[in-house]
Design an enzyme around this catalytic site. Structure first.
Site, short mmCIF file in Angstrom:
data_model
loop_
_atom_site.label_atom_id
_atom_site.label_comp_id
_atom_site.label_asym_id
_atom_site.label_seq_id
_atom_site.Cartn_x
_atom_site.Cartn_y
_atom_site.Cartn_z
N LEU A 19 0.84 -1.04 -0.05
CA LEU A 19 -0.02 -0.06 0.15
C LEU A 19 0.84 1.22 0.07
O LEU A 19 0.43 2.15 -0.78
CB LEU A 19 -1.02 -0.04 1.23
CG LEU A 19 -1.90 -1.14 1.06
CD1 LEU A 19 -2.91 -1.01 2.38
CD2 LEU A 19 -2.78 -1.17 -0.24
N ASP B 140 -0.54 -9.34 -6.27
CA ASP B 140 0.55 -8.69 -5.97
C ASP B 140 0.42 -7.18 -6.18
O ASP B 140 1.16 -6.69 -6.99
CB ASP B 140 1.61 -9.18 -6.98
CG ASP B 140 3.20 -8.97 -6.30
OD1 ASP B 140 3.38 -8.72 -5.17
OD2 ASP B 140 4.03 -9.27 -7.01
#
Length: 417
Positions: free
Chosen positions: A65, A306
């Site tokens: 993130l 991913d």
């Protein structure tokens, strides 16, 4: 919030209602009743969607993130909203933030940031301090703080003895080690799969051997130490074979494959578009087909997006200098529906929970309501308007996709896209 979900086809082999179209009454986040034409005596919010299918909530075993440190790429709050609208009730967060998640306080920080969100966040903690591959991090403390597993994101551990010690050490508390497998010396300055395409384009190549040699070493270590090892995002036909052989020896090894390796090949590099620069690199059609076969036969345990947001300054530049990574949450289901049967997709998007020790919730009365709402029908082309992430580095722009994700119900919350 009390909710009735109407006319949903259940896709859950562990449920007595598998393949049945039913209503589901949810009271205070718990499945109260499942049946047909349920009465709404609880004044519950009613949800009715076209061709609605319902499965156990999806889990993504590899999501980056940014926060803390790279909030310009993605924040935890927005990232979890993206995950929810993409059908994921839980994600495993990679430790590649700044600072690296390599201590108890960093584990607590990201968990607190995710508190109250519909999608649950489970941190993967760094295996080594600062993910530098030199000294083992404080694994037991981080496990107690809530770390799901231990691994250095997209970094291979050169020190075989350190990996050996880690595999031995985590057995005391049933820990899971993640070993990204790429021999850095063989990779060298490579930026693309070594083959016809890289030669034609004049790009330095990364041979399949770089991955396969490291996987072989790591499997030898696992055979020696025992314990549990997860090998993420494999990309070659030989890697599938190596893991198949290891499983036949009853080693406790699992593996994942990234969606882009199931769908795309290095032929996409014509034009030097850095959206297709990922680690490991996109391989050949032969490898792609072997990965699909590995999924279908069960050698590959789970599929991951991913998801890796990269800011435009580090992505839209010369191919050699651009960072690896593509976002993938928003496009995950629609892309997979173009190459795999729906039942296999659901299995591979939920199977990771068992490996990582995340609670599973069958769709049965009395169970926690935690599921994904979707339709396998319909086609659309993925465009920038479909991207909910702050970063827009998607390798799937312009790809025709199949199906639609409506959202999730989890943690007592209904989130629809």
């Amino acid at each position: 919030m009390n909710t009735i979900i109407r006319d949903a086809k259940i896709i859950d082999p562990k449920s007595a209602f598998h393949n049945n179209i039913v209503d589901i009454l949810i009271i205070d986040g718990i499945i109260k009743k499942i049946g047909t034409s349920l009465q709404n005596s609880e004044n519950a919010t009613e949800v009715k969607l076209d061709n609605l299918h319902l499965s156990q909530g999806w889990f993504d075993s590899s999501v980056s993130l940014g926060e803390p440190g790279f909030e310009d790429r993605e924040t935890i709050a927005n990232g979890l909203t993206v995950a929810a609208k993409s059908g994921f009730t839980a994600i495993a967060l990679q430790p590649n933030s700044y600072p690296i998640i390599d201590n108890q306080s960093q584990v607590n920080f990201v968990k607190n940031k995710a508190f109250g969100c519909a999608t649950e966040l489970f941190p993967i903690a760094a295996l080594t301090k600062q993910s530098e591959g030199k000294d083992m991090a404080e694994l037991f403390d981080m496990k107690n703080a809530g770390a799901l597993a231990f691994g250095d994101y997209n970094k291979s551990l050169d020190n075989a003895n350190l990996l050996k010690i880690a595999l031995q050490y985590v057995q005391d508390f049933d820990g899971l080690v993640i070993a990204f497998s790429q021999d850095e010396k063989i990779k060298g300055n490579g930026v693309a799969n070594e083959g016809i395409v890289s030669t034609r384009l004049g790009l330095k190549g990364i041979p399949n051997l770089a991955e396969e040699l490291q996987i072989s070493r790591n499997l030898f270590l696992l055979e020696y130490t025992g314990g549990k090892l997860h090998i993420p995002t494999i990309s070659t036909a030989k890697s599938v074979q190596l893991i198949r052989e290891a499983k036949s020896k009853r080693l406790q090894v699992t593996c994942s494959v990234a969606i882009h390796h199931l769908v795309l090949t290095d032929e996409k590099l014509d034009g030097f578009d850095t959206r297709f620069k990922v680690a490991p690199p996109l391989r050949t059609e032969t490898d792609r087909k072997a990965l699909i076969e590995g999924v279908l036969e069960g050698t590959i345990d789970m599929i991951t997006s991913d998801h890796n947001p990269i800011d435009i300054e580090h992505k839209k530049m010369e191919f050699d200098g651009a960072k690896n990574g593509t976002i993938g949450l928003e496009s995950a289901f629609g892309t997979l529906m173009t190459v795999l049967p729906m039942e296999i997709i659901i299995e591979k998007l939920t199977a990771g929970k068992a490996t990582f020790g995340v609670q599973t919730n069958p769709i049965e009365a009395g169970q926690k309501a935690s599921f994904t709402l979707f339709s396998p029908e319909g086609k659309n082309v993925f465009t920038k308007e479909n991207i909910l992430s702050k970063s827009k580095n998607s390798a799937f722009l312009g790809v025709e996709m199949k199906g639609k994700v409506y959202g999730i119900y989890n943690q007592g919350k209904l989130v629809l896209g």
